[in-house]
Write a protein that holds these residues in place. Structure first.
Motif, PDB file in Angstrom:
ATOM      1  N   LEU A   1       0.867  -1.171   0.000  1.00 36.88           N
ATOM      2  CA  LEU A   1       0.000   0.000   0.000  1.00 36.88           C
ATOM      3  C   LEU A   1       0.904   1.220   0.000  1.00 36.88           C
ATOM      4  CD1 LEU A   1      -2.672   1.629   0.564  1.00 36.88           C
ATOM      5  CD2 LEU A   1      -2.132   1.333   2.983  1.00 36.88           C
ATOM      6  N   THR A   2       0.664   2.121  -0.912  1.00 36.48           N
ATOM      7  CA  THR A   2       1.438   3.360  -0.957  1.00 36.48           C
ATOM      8  C   THR A   2       0.484   4.530  -1.077  1.00 36.48           C
ATOM      9  OG1 THR A   2       3.227   2.208  -2.101  1.00 36.48           O
ATOM     10  CG2 THR A   2       3.269   4.611  -2.164  1.00 36.48           C
ATOM     11  N   VAL A   3       0.679   5.518  -0.249  1.00 24.61           N
ATOM     12  CA  VAL A   3      -0.084   6.758  -0.335  1.00 24.61           C
ATOM     13  C   VAL A   3       0.932   7.851  -0.646  1.00 24.61           C
ATOM     14  CG1 VAL A   3      -1.542   8.406   0.896  1.00 24.61           C
ATOM     15  CG2 VAL A   3      -1.764   5.948   1.361  1.00 24.61           C
ATOM     16  N   ASP A   4       0.693   8.587  -1.718  1.00 30.84           N
ATOM     17  CA  ASP A   4       1.623   9.632  -2.125  1.00 30.84           C
ATOM     18  C   ASP A   4       0.801  10.842  -2.550  1.00 30.84           C
ATOM     19  OD1 ASP A   4       3.935  10.999  -2.904  1.00 30.84           O
ATOM     20  OD2 ASP A   4       3.935  10.087  -4.891  1.00 30.84           O
ATOM     21  N   THR A   5       0.938  11.919  -1.837  1.00 36.47           N
ATOM     22  CA  THR A   5       0.183  13.128  -2.153  1.00 36.47           C
ATOM     23  C   THR A   5       1.006  14.344  -1.758  1.00 36.47           C
ATOM     24  OG1 THR A   5      -1.979  14.188  -1.932  1.00 36.47           O
ATOM     25  CG2 THR A   5      -1.031  13.262   0.072  1.00 36.47           C
ATOM     26  N   VAL A   6       0.535  15.501  -2.126  1.00 37.30           N
ATOM     27  CA  VAL A   6       1.192  16.750  -1.754  1.00 37.30           C
ATOM     28  C   VAL A   6       0.183  17.587  -0.991  1.00 37.30           C
ATOM     29  CG1 VAL A   6       2.260  18.871  -2.601  1.00 37.30           C
ATOM     30  CG2 VAL A   6       2.714  16.699  -3.759  1.00 37.30           C
ATOM     31  N   ILE A   7       0.601  18.116   0.139  1.00 39.39           N
ATOM     32  CA  ILE A   7      -0.250  18.958   0.982  1.00 39.39           C
ATOM     33  C   ILE A   7       0.431  20.313   1.123  1.00 39.39           C
ATOM     34  CG2 ILE A   7      -1.321  19.221   3.248  1.00 39.39           C
ATOM     35  CD1 ILE A   7      -0.939  16.178   3.603  1.00 39.39           C
TER      36      ILE A   7
ATOM     37  N   LEU B   1       4.339  -0.193   8.275  1.00 40.65           N
ATOM     38  CA  LEU B   1       3.694   1.023   7.792  1.00 40.65           C
ATOM     39  C   LEU B   1       4.616   2.192   8.098  1.00 40.65           C
ATOM     40  CD1 LEU B   1       1.195   2.598   6.712  1.00 40.65           C
ATOM     41  CD2 LEU B   1       0.454   2.759   9.106  1.00 40.65           C
ATOM     42  N   THR B   2       4.938   2.952   7.076  1.00 39.74           N
ATOM     43  CA  THR B   2       5.725   4.172   7.274  1.00 39.74           C
ATOM     44  C   THR B   2       4.966   5.318   6.633  1.00 39.74           C
ATOM     45  OG1 THR B   2       6.998   3.874   5.248  1.00 39.74           O
ATOM     46  CG2 THR B   2       7.938   2.946   7.236  1.00 39.74           C
ATOM     47  N   VAL B   3       5.015   6.463   7.254  1.00 37.65           N
ATOM     48  CA  VAL B   3       4.407   7.671   6.716  1.00 37.65           C
ATOM     49  C   VAL B   3       5.497   8.734   6.753  1.00 37.65           C
ATOM     50  CG1 VAL B   3       2.603   9.409   7.000  1.00 37.65           C
ATOM     51  CG2 VAL B   3       2.137   7.015   7.591  1.00 37.65           C
ATOM     52  N   SER B   4       5.700   9.391   5.639  1.00 40.33           N
ATOM     53  CA  SER B   4       6.770  10.385   5.549  1.00 40.33           C
ATOM     54  C   SER B   4       6.212  11.716   5.070  1.00 40.33           C
ATOM     55  CB  SER B   4       7.835   9.932   4.546  1.00 40.33           C
ATOM     56  OG  SER B   4       8.364   8.686   4.885  1.00 40.33           O
ATOM     57  N   SER B   5       6.841  12.768   5.500  1.00 39.57           N
ATOM     58  CA  SER B   5       6.523  14.093   5.009  1.00 39.57           C
ATOM     59  C   SER B   5       7.810  14.899   4.961  1.00 39.57           C
ATOM     60  CB  SER B   5       5.513  14.774   5.942  1.00 39.57           C
ATOM     61  OG  SER B   5       5.300  16.103   5.538  1.00 39.57           O
ATOM     62  N   TYR B   6       7.981  15.611   3.873  1.00 34.21           N
ATOM     63  CA  TYR B   6       9.139  16.482   3.718  1.00 34.21           C
ATOM     64  C   TYR B   6       8.783  17.558   2.705  1.00 34.21           C
ATOM     65  CZ  TYR B   6       9.706  13.427  -0.311  1.00 34.21           C
ATOM     66  OH  TYR B   6       9.481  12.708  -1.451  1.00 34.21           O
ATOM     67  N   PRO B   7       9.482  18.679   2.726  1.00 36.96           N
ATOM     68  CA  PRO B   7       9.191  19.728   1.754  1.00 36.96           C
ATOM     69  C   PRO B   7       9.469  19.230   0.329  1.00 36.96           C
ATOM     70  CG  PRO B   7      10.558  20.580   3.527  1.00 36.96           C
ATOM     71  CD  PRO B   7      10.512  19.088   3.677  1.00 36.96           C
ATOM     72  N   ARG B   8       8.509  19.351  -0.542  1.00 39.02           N
ATOM     73  CA  ARG B   8       8.702  18.924  -1.921  1.00 39.02           C
ATOM     74  C   ARG B   8       9.688  19.853  -2.595  1.00 39.02           C
ATOM     75  NH1 ARG B   8       3.882  19.068  -6.184  1.00 39.02           N
ATOM     76  NH2 ARG B   8       4.520  21.238  -6.279  1.00 39.02           N
ATOM     77  N   PRO B   9      10.665  19.298  -3.320  1.00 39.27           N
ATOM     78  CA  PRO B   9      11.617  20.153  -4.036  1.00 39.27           C
ATOM     79  C   PRO B   9      10.891  20.985  -5.099  1.00 39.27           C
ATOM     80  CG  PRO B   9      12.363  17.880  -3.999  1.00 39.27           C
ATOM     81  CD  PRO B   9      10.960  17.887  -3.478  1.00 39.27           C
ATOM     82  N   GLU B  10      11.443  22.143  -5.384  1.00 41.97           N
ATOM     83  CA  GLU B  10      10.864  22.971  -6.436  1.00 41.97           C
ATOM     84  C   GLU B  10      11.074  22.289  -7.766  1.00 41.97           C
ATOM     85  OE1 GLU B  10      11.883  27.094  -6.524  1.00 41.97           O
ATOM     86  OE2 GLU B  10      11.922  27.223  -4.340  1.00 41.97           O
ATOM     87  N   GLU B  11      10.046  22.350  -8.594  1.00 38.86           N
ATOM     88  CA  GLU B  11      10.143  21.728  -9.910  1.00 38.86           C
ATOM     89  C   GLU B  11      10.881  22.659 -10.847  1.00 38.86           C
ATOM     90  OE1 GLU B  11       6.464  20.167 -11.317  1.00 38.86           O
ATOM     91  OE2 GLU B  11       6.023  19.221  -9.398  1.00 38.86           O
ATOM     92  N   PRO B  12      11.715  22.074 -11.751  1.00 42.14           N
ATOM     93  CA  PRO B  12      12.455  22.925 -12.693  1.00 42.14           C
ATOM     94  C   PRO B  12      11.514  23.725 -13.582  1.00 42.14           C
ATOM     95  CG  PRO B  12      12.867  20.572 -13.117  1.00 42.14           C
ATOM     96  CD  PRO B  12      11.928  20.687 -11.948  1.00 42.14           C
ATOM     97  N   SER B  13      11.931  24.950 -13.906  1.00 39.90           N
ATOM     98  CA  SER B  13      11.065  25.796 -14.739  1.00 39.90           C
ATOM     99  C   SER B  13      11.208  25.468 -16.200  1.00 39.90           C
ATOM    100  CB  SER B  13      11.355  27.264 -14.589  1.00 39.90           C
ATOM    101  OG  SER B  13      12.147  27.623 -13.538  1.00 39.90           O
TER     102      SER B  13
END
Length: 191
Positions: free
Chosen positions: A137-143, A179-191
Motif C-alpha cells: 500500500l502506498t499513499v503519495d500526495t502533496v499537501i 507502515l511508514t508515513v513520511s513528510s518532507y518539503p517537496r523540491p521545487e520543480e524545474p522551470s
C-alpha cells in the motif's frame, strides 16, 4: 519485464554502472539487437555484443526474441526492468538502522526509514515469482500547509488516526506489515 528492480549485489551494481554498459541499458528502452544498439551508442556491434553478454549474465538484460533475415538470425534483448535502483546496503554492507538515529524528526531518520524500505521490499520482491503481486500500500500526495502550526496539527491528527486504525486492525497472530508515513518539503520543480 519488471517496472523497478532493486540491485542488491555489488558485482551487479558495478556491471550496471559501467559507463558503456549503462549507455547500452539506456539504449534498450525498447528491445534491440547488438546491431541496433551499436548504431544508437556509437560502438561496434562486436563490442556491444560483448557487453550485452555481461549484462545478460548478471540478469540486467534478457532475451526478447529472434528475427531471421538474409540467412542470419538476429537476437533481440531487452532490459530486465524499466528502472534499476541500488539497494542502500550495497555501499556499506548494511542498511542504515533508523533506531540509531536519535532525532525522529530529522532528515537522517527519514532517509534511514526509506532506505530500510527499499532494502526490505527489494529483497522480498526478488523472491516473489514473476507475475505475483506483493501486498503493498502506498499513499503519495502533496499537501500545502499554510503555517508550521497547520503542519503540526495535521501531524498530530494523522498520528491519532493511524493509532486508532492500528488498534482496530492489528492482531498479534497476523502477518506483520510495516507502515511508514513520511513528510518532507517537496523540491521545487524545474522551470
Amino acid at each position: 519485464m519488471d517496472d523497478i528492480r532493486v540491485l542488491s549485489d555489488a558485482v551487479v551494481v558495478e556491471v550496471a554502472l559501467d559507463p558503456i554498459r549503462a549507455s547500452i541499458l539506456d539504449a534498450l528502452a525498447e528491445p534491440g539487437s547488438a546491431a541496433s544498439v551499436a548504431a544508437t551508442v556509437g560502438l561496434t556491434r562486436q563490442k556491444v555484443n560483448y557487453h550485452l553478454k555481461a549484462l545478460e549474465a548478471h540478469g540486467l538484460v534478457e532475451p526478447a526474441g529472434e528475427r531471421a533475415w538474409g540467412g542470419i538470425t538476429e537476437r533481440y534483448v531487452r532490459r530486465s526492468a524499466r528502472r534499476f535502483v541500488v539497494a542502500p546496503d550495497v555501499l556499506e554492507g548494511r542498511v542504515p538502522d533508523p533506531n540509531e538515529v536519535a532525532d525522529r524528526l530529522s532528515a537522517a531518520y527519514l532517509v534511514a526509514v526509506n532506505a530500510r524500505t527499499v532494502s526490505e521490499v527489494g529483497s522480498i520482491a526478488s523472491g516473489v515469482a514473476a507475475g505475483t503481486r506483493m501486498p503493498t500500500l502506498t499513499v503519495d500526495t502533496v499537501i500545502g500547509f499554510r503555517s508550521p502550526e497547520d503542519r503540526a496539527a495535521f501531524a498530530s491528527e494523522l498520528q491519532s488516526a493511524i493509532a486508532a486504525l492500528v488498534a482496530r486492525y492489528h492482531h498479534d497472530d497476523g502477518r506483520p506489515h510495516r507502515l511508514t508515513v513520511s513528510s518532507y518539503p517537496r523540491p521545487e520543480e524545474p522551470s
